[in-house]
Design an enzyme around this catalytic site. Structure first.
Site, PDB file in Angstrom:
ATOM      1  CE  LYS A  33       7.179  33.398 -45.594  1.00 13.07           C
ATOM      2  NZ  LYS A  33       6.093  32.605 -44.979  1.00 13.07           N
ATOM      3  CG  ASP A  60       6.542  32.936 -41.247  1.00 12.69           C
ATOM      4  OD1 ASP A  60       6.333  33.532 -40.181  1.00 12.69           O
ATOM      5  OD2 ASP A  60       5.853  33.103 -42.280  1.00 12.69           O
ATOM      6  CE  LYS A  62       3.178  35.183 -39.492  1.00 10.36           C
ATOM      7  NZ  LYS A  62       3.403  34.169 -40.534  1.00 10.36           N
ATOM      8  CG  ASP A  65       2.197  28.838 -25.663  1.00  6.72           C
ATOM      9  OD1 ASP A  65       1.785  28.952 -24.491  1.00  6.72           O
ATOM     10  OD2 ASP A  65       1.935  27.874 -26.391  1.00  6.72           O
ATOM     11  CB  THR A 119      -0.461  42.704 -43.624  1.00  5.29           C
ATOM     12  OG1 THR A 119      -0.125  41.396 -44.030  1.00  5.29           O
ATOM     13  CG2 THR A 119       0.767  43.478 -43.249  1.00  5.29           C
ATOM     14  NE  ARG A 210       0.889  33.558 -54.204  1.00  2.00           N
ATOM     15  CZ  ARG A 210      -0.226  34.095 -53.689  1.00  2.00           C
ATOM     16  NH1 ARG A 210      -1.397  33.626 -54.050  1.00  2.00           N
ATOM     17  NH2 ARG A 210      -0.143  35.077 -52.816  1.00  2.00           N
TER      18      ARG A 210
HETATM   19  O1  C5P Z   1       3.282  34.208 -52.991  1.00  2.00           O
HETATM   20  P1  C5P Z   1       3.489  35.457 -52.207  1.00  2.00           P
HETATM   21  O2  C5P Z   1       4.672  36.273 -52.659  1.00  2.00           O
HETATM   22  O3  C5P Z   1       2.241  36.271 -52.066  1.00  2.00           O
HETATM   23  O4  C5P Z   1       3.866  34.902 -50.737  1.00  2.00           O
HETATM   24  C1  C5P Z   1       4.095  35.770 -49.676  1.00  2.00           C
HETATM   25  C2  C5P Z   1       4.477  35.013 -48.451  1.00  2.00           C
HETATM   26  O5  C5P Z   1       4.550  35.930 -47.373  1.00  2.00           O
HETATM   27  C3  C5P Z   1       3.488  33.932 -48.031  1.00  2.00           C
HETATM   28  O6  C5P Z   1       4.228  32.916 -47.350  1.00  2.00           O
HETATM   29  C4  C5P Z   1       2.589  34.669 -47.070  1.00  2.00           C
HETATM   30  O7  C5P Z   1       2.002  33.824 -46.138  1.00  2.00           O
HETATM   31  C5  C5P Z   1       3.586  35.598 -46.388  1.00  2.00           C
HETATM   32  N1  C5P Z   1       2.996  36.786 -45.794  1.00  2.00           N
HETATM   33  C6  C5P Z   1       2.260  37.711 -46.517  1.00  2.00           C
HETATM   34  N2  C5P Z   1       1.767  38.815 -45.904  1.00  2.00           N
HETATM   35  C7  C5P Z   1       1.993  39.007 -44.603  1.00  2.00           C
HETATM   36  C8  C5P Z   1       2.736  38.107 -43.864  1.00  2.00           C
HETATM   37  C9  C5P Z   1       3.235  36.990 -44.509  1.00  2.00           C
HETATM   38  O8  C5P Z   1       2.063  37.548 -47.709  1.00  2.00           O
HETATM   39  N3  C5P Z   1       1.548  40.094 -44.044  1.00  2.00           N
END
Ligand code: C5P
Length: 230
Positions: A33, A60, A62, A65, A119, A210
């Site tokens: 992503k 991603d 989003k 517009d 979220t 992560r």
């Molecule tokens: O490192 P981690 O697993 O928390 O990363 C989650 C990814 O998903 C990040 O790119 C974050 O911006 C994205 N994301 C999220 N929650 C959302 C929408 C997107 O954690 N509701």
């Protein structure tokens, strides 16, 4: 063939850092992503590089517009050869249908999904934008609007998956972040779900950052997750 359900979030500030992780990953075992930070720094050239390495890429960005602008952005993004891209469902059905037209104008055939309610938002922050509807009801409303507009799915939390699966088609894609394998750090995520549980709740693809990108051995961490969902 890459039918992996794991989408690794490349949350990096530049091409060099992103590629140093990507070069440790097997393109048959995960998708990638690319979000706003990395895309703003590295641009379409990096996306094309990842596609050339045989990775399936979820762009991603989003989009939100006027319909004509979103249509052109979606055509241009599709032409990069990405596997999936997204828009904000709150742009409305005319904007989402225009997005789909943009995708259809491309020779590529990516999935087009939508974000419902971020979220990060809760009842007070949703209300301050003038929407008094309960958050879950708004999520369901926008997911239904997305499905009616002909898009392929939504981004949602695994907790929302249960509710959405009760009301939408079984083949509608639910792409869920907030995933943490058992015994790993929560980082700044608050409501987390393990990979097997997210799939049980109805998720189609799991966005994981992560736990893989910060692991000492990212490919090993990915393989352990794949094993847990076999
Ligand atoms: O490192 P981690 O697993 O928390 O990363 C989650 C990814 O998903 C990040 O790119 C974050 O911006 C994205 N994301 C999220 N929650 C959302 C929408 C997107 O954690 N509701």
């Amino acid at each position: 063939m890459n039918d992996s359900k794991i989408v690794v979030a490349l949350d990096y500030a530049n091409t060099k850092e992103a590629l140093s992780l990507v070069n440790q990953l097997d393109p048959t075992q995960c998708k990638l992503k690319v979000g706003k930070e990395l895309f703003t720094a590295a641009g379409p050239a990096l996306v094309e590089q990842l596609v050339a390495k045989d990775f399936k890429v979820f762009l991603d960005l989003k989009f939100h517009d006027i319909p004509n602008t979103v249509k052109k952005a979606c055509k241009t993004a599709s032409d990069l050869g990405v596997w999936m891209l997204n828009v904000h469902a709150s742009g409305g059905s005319a904007m989402m249908q225009a997005a789909l037209e943009g995708v259809d104008q491309s020779h590529e055939n990516p999935y087009l999904i939508a974000v419902t309610v971020l979220t990060s938002m809760n009842q007070p922050t949703l209300s301050e934008t003038g929407i008094q509807t309960p958050v879950q009801e708004q999520v369901l409303r926008l997911a239904t609007l997305t499905q009616t507009a002909g898009l392929h799915g939504v981004v949602c939390s695994a907790q929302e998956a249960t509710l959405l699966r009760q009301h939408i088609n079984p083949d509608f894609l639910l792409v869920t972040p907030g995933i943490r394998p058992a015994n790993t750090s929560k980082d700044d995520q608050s409501r987390i779900v393990t990979p097997p549980d997210a799939l049980k709740l109805g998720a189609s693809y799991l966005v994981i950052g992560r736990p893989i990108t910060q692991a000492e051995q990212p490919q090993k961490a990915l393989e352990a997750i794949l094993q847990s969902i076999q």
